[in-house]
Scaffold this active site. Sequence first.
Site, mmCIF file in Angstrom:
data_model
loop_
_atom_site.group_PDB
_atom_site.id
_atom_site.type_symbol
_atom_site.label_atom_id
_atom_site.label_comp_id
_atom_site.label_asym_id
_atom_site.label_seq_id
_atom_site.Cartn_x
_atom_site.Cartn_y
_atom_site.Cartn_z
ATOM 1 N N GLU A 1 0.943 -6.850 12.657
ATOM 2 C CA GLU A 1 -0.037 -7.159 13.558
ATOM 3 C C GLU A 1 -0.865 -8.432 13.287
ATOM 4 O O GLU A 1 -1.282 -8.985 13.940
ATOM 5 C CB GLU A 1 -1.248 -5.942 13.133
ATOM 6 C CG GLU A 1 -2.310 -5.753 14.518
ATOM 7 C CD GLU A 1 -3.367 -4.926 14.006
ATOM 8 O OE1 GLU A 1 -3.591 -4.309 12.812
ATOM 9 O OE2 GLU A 1 -3.946 -4.448 15.091
ATOM 10 N N ARG B 1 0.808 -1.135 0.110
ATOM 11 C CA ARG B 1 0.109 0.193 0.045
ATOM 12 C C ARG B 1 0.822 1.376 -0.077
ATOM 13 O O ARG B 1 0.425 2.499 -0.488
ATOM 14 C CB ARG B 1 -0.783 -0.247 1.293
ATOM 15 C CG ARG B 1 -1.994 -1.087 1.062
ATOM 16 C CD ARG B 1 -2.977 -1.339 2.028
ATOM 17 N NE ARG B 1 -2.466 -2.532 2.647
ATOM 18 C CZ ARG B 1 -3.121 -2.993 4.031
ATOM 19 N NH1 ARG B 1 -3.482 -2.033 4.619
ATOM 20 N NH2 ARG B 1 -2.902 -4.418 4.471
HETATM 21 C C1 PRP Z 1 -0.144 -3.737 6.301
HETATM 22 C C2 PRP Z 1 0.209 -2.202 6.267
HETATM 23 C C3 PRP Z 1 1.311 -1.900 6.503
HETATM 24 C C4 PRP Z 1 1.457 -2.837 7.789
HETATM 25 C C5 PRP Z 1 1.264 -2.523 9.166
HETATM 26 O O1 PRP Z 1 0.368 -4.283 5.101
HETATM 27 O O2 PRP Z 1 -0.024 -1.974 4.894
HETATM 28 O O3 PRP Z 1 2.255 -2.133 5.674
HETATM 29 O O4 PRP Z 1 0.579 -4.128 7.386
HETATM 30 O O5 PRP Z 1 1.312 -3.386 10.210
HETATM 31 P P1 PRP Z 1 2.505 -3.313 11.365
HETATM 32 O O6 PRP Z 1 2.850 -1.730 11.649
HETATM 33 O O7 PRP Z 1 2.057 -4.237 12.430
HETATM 34 O O8 PRP Z 1 3.677 -3.882 10.672
HETATM 35 P P2 PRP Z 1 0.504 -6.074 4.851
HETATM 36 O O9 PRP Z 1 1.694 -6.557 5.453
HETATM 37 O O10 PRP Z 1 -0.747 -6.461 5.251
HETATM 38 O O11 PRP Z 1 0.742 -5.992 3.449
HETATM 39 P P3 PRP Z 1 -0.341 -5.660 1.938
HETATM 40 O O12 PRP Z 1 0.032 -4.032 1.807
HETATM 41 O O13 PRP Z 1 0.432 -6.053 0.885
HETATM 42 O O14 PRP Z 1 -1.774 -5.820 2.171
HETATM 43 N N1 ADE Z 2 -2.178 -3.668 8.836
HETATM 44 C C1 ADE Z 2 -1.662 -4.010 10.011
HETATM 45 N N2 ADE Z 2 -2.939 -3.851 10.905
HETATM 46 C C2 ADE Z 2 -3.811 -3.246 10.020
HETATM 47 C C3 ADE Z 2 -4.976 -2.887 10.371
HETATM 48 N N3 ADE Z 2 -5.757 -2.927 11.293
HETATM 49 N N4 ADE Z 2 -5.860 -2.337 9.139
HETATM 50 C C4 ADE Z 2 -5.347 -2.078 8.053
HETATM 51 N N5 ADE Z 2 -4.048 -2.705 7.758
HETATM 52 C C5 ADE Z 2 -3.375 -3.127 8.698
#
Ligand code: PRP
Ligand code: ADE
Length: 176
Positions: A101, A64
């Site tokens: 998370e 993202r």
């Molecule tokens: C999500 C979000 C952040 C990260 C935050 O990405 O876009 O990059 O999690 O979580 P954190 O602070 O606990 O590390 P995700 O890894 O789900 O990947 P995506 O963007 O491919 O959906």
């Molecule tokens: N990535 C990690 N935690 C998330 C949340 N609660 N919503 C969207 N993206 C996330």
Amino acid sequence: DKNDKLEILKNAIKSYPDFPEPGIIFRDIFGVFHDIVALRAMKDLIVEHILVLEVDLIVGLDSRGFLFGPMICMELGKPFLPIRKKGKLPGKVTQQKYALEYGEATFELQTEFINEGTRVLVVDDLLATGGSMAAAVQLLKSVGADVRECLVIMELTLLKGRDKLSAPVHSFVQYD
Ligand code: PRP
Ligand code: ADE
């Protein structure tokens, strides 16, 4: 003004309880991209914030962060570099495993585009535990980058992700 834009932005972010797993409230940034008024408000807020930052490079986190990096690059006139989940980037890469998370992953960075002292702005949609952002900061510092700021749209403040980061953090919308 700025507060109106923040309100428009907040209202466009939809929350989905128990996604992708029980206990997680998923904050969906794509709601903003579905609402052109909110998208413009978000872009204005970001641009206003970053114009005073002096950076050489914008780094976006898979996936993202890729939505924001190039948008910001256009305004700053600076290049974009992705940090990707492992196995996707060619050439010489350095990697870092991390927990987030929900689940865990490994990030990779192409080392050829960063020199000692390169001033970097890192962007992503959301800061939760900070695992992803901390891994990114670690990767960047390991190749000599000067991480000027970590910029996210949303921050889950109770998870204290910013405490994991050895760089300044800025968020526009905060959730408990
Ligand atoms: C999500 C979000 C952040 C990260 C935050 O990405 O876009 O990059 O999690 O979580 P954190 O602070 O606990 O590390 P995700 O890894 O789900 O990947 P995506 O963007 O491919 O959906
Ligand atoms: N990535 C990690 N935690 C998330 C949340 N609660 N919503 C969207 N993206 C996330």
